[in-house]
Design a protein around this motif. Structure first.
Motif, PDB file in Angstrom:
ATOM      1  N   LEU A 194     -13.521 -12.720 -37.239  1.00  0.00           N
ATOM      2  CA  LEU A 194     -13.185 -11.977 -36.007  1.00  0.00           C
ATOM      3  C   LEU A 194     -13.477 -12.986 -34.732  1.00  0.00           C
ATOM      4  N   TYR A 195     -14.289 -13.868 -34.813  1.00  0.00           N
ATOM      5  CA  TYR A 195     -14.492 -14.716 -33.643  1.00  0.00           C
ATOM      6  C   TYR A 195     -13.339 -15.729 -33.424  1.00  0.00           C
ATOM      7  N   GLU A 196     -12.785 -16.277 -34.606  1.00  0.00           N
ATOM      8  CA  GLU A 196     -11.497 -17.106 -34.477  1.00  0.00           C
ATOM      9  C   GLU A 196     -10.405 -16.314 -34.336  1.00  0.00           C
ATOM     10  N   ALA A 197     -10.213 -15.045 -34.633  1.00  0.00           N
ATOM     11  CA  ALA A 197      -8.901 -14.261 -34.452  1.00  0.00           C
ATOM     12  C   ALA A 197      -8.920 -13.804 -32.758  1.00  0.00           C
ATOM     13  N   VAL A 198     -10.251 -13.752 -32.078  1.00  0.00           N
ATOM     14  CA  VAL A 198     -10.168 -13.276 -30.770  1.00  0.00           C
ATOM     15  C   VAL A 198      -9.935 -14.450 -30.064  1.00  0.00           C
ATOM     16  N   LYS A 199     -10.576 -15.530 -30.303  1.00  0.00           N
ATOM     17  CA  LYS A 199     -10.173 -16.858 -29.698  1.00  0.00           C
ATOM     18  C   LYS A 199      -8.788 -17.206 -29.674  1.00  0.00           C
ATOM     19  N   ALA A 200      -8.220 -16.915 -30.681  1.00  0.00           N
ATOM     20  CA  ALA A 200      -6.695 -17.300 -30.833  1.00  0.00           C
ATOM     21  C   ALA A 200      -6.055 -16.180 -29.564  1.00  0.00           C
ATOM     22  N   ALA A 201      -6.176 -15.085 -30.014  1.00  0.00           N
ATOM     23  CA  ALA A 201      -5.668 -13.877 -29.273  1.00  0.00           C
ATOM     24  C   ALA A 201      -5.829 -14.292 -27.520  1.00  0.00           C
ATOM     25  N   TYR A 202      -7.028 -14.725 -27.256  1.00  0.00           N
ATOM     26  CA  TYR A 202      -7.289 -14.940 -25.880  1.00  0.00           C
ATOM     27  C   TYR A 202      -6.681 -16.149 -25.156  1.00  0.00           C
ATOM     28  N   TYR A 203      -6.413 -17.199 -26.385  1.00  0.00           N
ATOM     29  CA  TYR A 203      -5.976 -18.295 -25.757  1.00  0.00           C
ATOM     30  C   TYR A 203      -4.554 -18.041 -25.384  1.00  0.00           C
ATOM     31  N   TYR A 204      -3.791 -17.146 -26.436  1.00  0.00           N
ATOM     32  CA  TYR A 204      -2.150 -16.849 -25.973  1.00  0.00           C
ATOM     33  C   TYR A 204      -2.317 -15.729 -24.941  1.00  0.00           C
ATOM     34  N   TYR A 205      -3.131 -15.214 -24.447  1.00  0.00           N
ATOM     35  CA  TYR A 205      -3.347 -14.180 -23.537  1.00  0.00           C
ATOM     36  C   TYR A 205      -3.145 -15.091 -22.096  1.00  0.00           C
ATOM     37  N   ASN A 206      -3.923 -16.151 -22.305  1.00  0.00           N
ATOM     38  CA  ASN A 206      -4.013 -17.045 -20.882  1.00  0.00           C
ATOM     39  C   ASN A 206      -2.604 -17.811 -21.018  1.00  0.00           C
ATOM     40  N   GLU A 207      -2.064 -18.531 -22.074  1.00  0.00           N
ATOM     41  CA  GLU A 207      -0.963 -19.310 -22.211  1.00  0.00           C
ATOM     42  C   GLU A 207       0.184 -18.610 -21.499  1.00  0.00           C
ATOM     43  N   THR A 208       0.313 -17.190 -22.071  1.00  0.00           N
ATOM     44  CA  THR A 208       1.456 -16.552 -21.494  1.00  0.00           C
ATOM     45  C   THR A 208       1.422 -15.641 -20.281  1.00  0.00           C
ATOM     46  N   ASN A 209       0.355 -15.959 -19.472  1.00  0.00           N
ATOM     47  CA  ASN A 209      -0.221 -15.225 -18.187  1.00  0.00           C
ATOM     48  C   ASN A 209      -0.118 -13.718 -18.655  1.00  0.00           C
ATOM     49  N   GLY A 210      -0.627 -13.291 -19.663  1.00  0.00           N
ATOM     50  CA  GLY A 210      -0.982 -12.038 -20.004  1.00  0.00           C
ATOM     51  C   GLY A 210       0.043 -11.014 -20.277  1.00  0.00           C
ATOM     52  N   ILE A 211       1.316 -11.851 -20.627  1.00  0.00           N
ATOM     53  CA  ILE A 211       2.461 -11.055 -21.037  1.00  0.00           C
ATOM     54  C   ILE A 211       2.255 -10.631 -22.613  1.00  0.00           C
ATOM     55  N   PHE A 212       1.514 -11.578 -23.424  1.00  0.00           N
ATOM     56  CA  PHE A 212       0.961 -11.205 -24.602  1.00  0.00           C
ATOM     57  C   PHE A 212      -0.469 -10.705 -24.216  1.00  0.00           C
ATOM     58  N   ASN A 213      -0.783  -9.473 -24.483  1.00  0.00           N
ATOM     59  CA  ASN A 213      -2.076  -8.811 -24.171  1.00  0.00           C
ATOM     60  C   ASN A 213      -2.735  -8.247 -25.092  1.00  0.00           C
ATOM     61  N   ILE A 257       5.644  -1.906 -28.826  1.00  0.00           N
ATOM     62  CA  ILE A 257       5.616  -3.178 -27.993  1.00  0.00           C
ATOM     63  C   ILE A 257       5.287  -2.919 -26.338  1.00  0.00           C
ATOM     64  N   ILE A 258       4.119  -2.951 -26.151  1.00  0.00           N
ATOM     65  CA  ILE A 258       3.603  -2.590 -24.750  1.00  0.00           C
ATOM     66  C   ILE A 258       3.478  -3.934 -23.740  1.00  0.00           C
ATOM     67  N   ASP A 259       4.070  -3.432 -22.627  1.00  0.00           N
ATOM     68  CA  ASP A 259       4.118  -4.456 -21.458  1.00  0.00           C
ATOM     69  C   ASP A 259       2.798  -4.379 -21.039  1.00  0.00           C
ATOM     70  N   GLY A 260       2.208  -5.446 -20.922  1.00  0.00           N
ATOM     71  CA  GLY A 260       0.811  -5.564 -20.227  1.00  0.00           C
ATOM     72  C   GLY A 260       0.758  -5.420 -18.821  1.00  0.00           C
ATOM     73  N   ARG A 261       1.939  -5.681 -18.084  1.00  0.00           N
ATOM     74  CA  ARG A 261       1.821  -5.436 -16.722  1.00  0.00           C
ATOM     75  C   ARG A 261       1.888  -4.081 -16.051  1.00  0.00           C
ATOM     76  N   ASN A 262       2.630  -3.084 -17.116  1.00  0.00           N
ATOM     77  CA  ASN A 262       2.276  -1.617 -16.539  1.00  0.00           C
ATOM     78  C   ASN A 262       1.787  -0.704 -17.789  1.00  0.00           C
ATOM     79  N   SER A 263       1.455  -1.219 -18.825  1.00  0.00           N
ATOM     80  CA  SER A 263       0.777  -0.723 -19.871  1.00  0.00           C
ATOM     81  C   SER A 263       1.748   0.344 -20.414  1.00  0.00           C
ATOM     82  N   LYS A 264       3.030   0.262 -20.396  1.00  0.00           N
ATOM     83  CA  LYS A 264       4.133   1.225 -21.004  1.00  0.00           C
ATOM     84  C   LYS A 264       4.992   0.248 -21.924  1.00  0.00           C
ATOM     85  N   PRO A 265       5.570   1.114 -22.770  1.00  0.00           N
ATOM     86  CA  PRO A 265       6.444   0.556 -23.516  1.00  0.00           C
ATOM     87  C   PRO A 265       7.664  -0.476 -23.034  1.00  0.00           C
ATOM     88  N   SER A 266       7.877  -1.730 -23.494  1.00  0.00           N
ATOM     89  CA  SER A 266       8.834  -2.624 -23.003  1.00  0.00           C
ATOM     90  C   SER A 266       9.907  -2.129 -22.885  1.00  0.00           C
TER      91      SER A 266
END
Length: 307
Positions: free
Chosen positions: A62-81, A224-233
């Motif tokens: 879980l720790y490594e999976a969460v780290k990976a998810a958070y890494y790509y959250y930051n790399e994509t400026n929150g588009i992957f959320n 597929i949810i758009d993190g900018r508005n929390s709605k389906p893309s």
């Protein structure tokens, strides 16, 4: 030589591996589901989501999976959320897809606004979610876990193999080896859109707004949810396939391109991973190809546009 099993609500196929290694893949996938599924109340992820902001000491997985998810959250400026657990629950995707009711009452969904959604304490190897945030690793867990298993098998000396988890595919082998991969047709499940050739040590992921959808008050939603508005893309794209050297990268950016649309999505992806390749289908049926993909796209009445 192939081996099949069911896990994570999909069919897995393992190729070119001896039976003991194939069974190792199967056991790993069951463990991933038991640990990272948001649909299992007994999963470790569900335990984390129930803590309402309290510190959590996770397993290594879980720790490594969460780290990976958070890494790509930051790399994509929150588009992957990965922090859209609460919005997607509110939208009605609150249980495994095959159990969703055919119609539900509409719910108002608040936009995601957490400034610091998570704290990862490296020294303690612990995780702390913000009190109003929940984690949904469905957008990365499968691809990440398949890539991790492939990496383990390569270290153990398996020189050739492939794992296909419902269209999330990792391949490895000698440099001279190429794999033929069939991509699903977004409008006709009985046909393939194309067959492409990829080099060994590739990760191929396909994301689509048509595969998992449900109705709320007569209106269709998808997962597929758009993190900018929390709605389906709502971009012009229906399906996106990404090929790169790492399945986690392919899975993350297939979703980002689907959310942002072709031009903006490709710009973001190429900024961080310039060698990745893309085949996309628009909702109007046009096929878009980022060059270097090897293969013939077989069209069923659409007009392709090579990029």
């Amino acid at each position: 030589m192939s081996y099949s099993f069911k896990a994570m609500n999909t069919t897995f196929n393992v190729y070119q591996l001896e039976t003991p290694f194939s069974k190792k893949v199967e056991s790993w996938c069951y463990l991933v589901e038991e640990t990272l599924s948001r649909f299992l109340s007994t999963s470790e992820l569900s335990q984390l989501n129930s803590l309402n902001g309290r510190l959590f000491l996770p397993s290594k997985m879980l720790y490594e999976a969460v780290k990976a998810a958070y890494y790509y959250y930051n790399e994509t400026n929150g588009i992957f959320n990965p922090f859209l657990y609460h919005p997607i629950q509110t939208l009605g995707y609150d249980q495994s897809f095959e159990h969703l009711p055919t119609d539900q009452l509409p719910q108002k969904v608040a936009a995601f606004d957490a400034v610091n959604p998570i704290m990862i304490h490296k020294g303690m190897r612990s995780i702390q979610l913000a009190s109003n945030v929940g984690l949904d690793l469905g957008g990365i867990a499968k691809g990440w876990s398949i890539q991790q298993m492939a990496n383990q098998l390569k270290k153990k000396g398996t020189s050739l193999g492939a794992i296909d988890g419902g269209g999330d595919i990792v391949t490895w082998g000698p440099a001279s080896k190429h794999w033929s991969i069939s991509l699903s047709h977004p409008f006709d499940a009985s046909k393939n859109l194309t067959t492409i050739k990829v080099k060994s040590n590739s990760g191929i992921a396909t994301s689509s707004v048509g595969k998992r959808s449900w109705k709320v008050n007569g209106h269709t939603h998808h997962h597929i949810i758009d993190g900018r508005n929390s709605k389906p893309s709502s971009s012009e794209l229906l399906q996106v396939t990404v090929v790169s050297e790492d399945l986690t990268v392919s899975e993350v950016y297939a979703k980002c391109i689907l959310i942002l649309g072709w031009d903006a999505g490709l710009k973001l992806a190429k900024r961080h991973h310039p060698s990745l390749e893309v085949i996309a289908v628009t909702k109007e049926g046009n096929v878009l190809i980022e060059k270097h993909v090897k293969g013939q796209v077989y069209h069923y009445g659409y007009s392709p546009r090579a990029i």
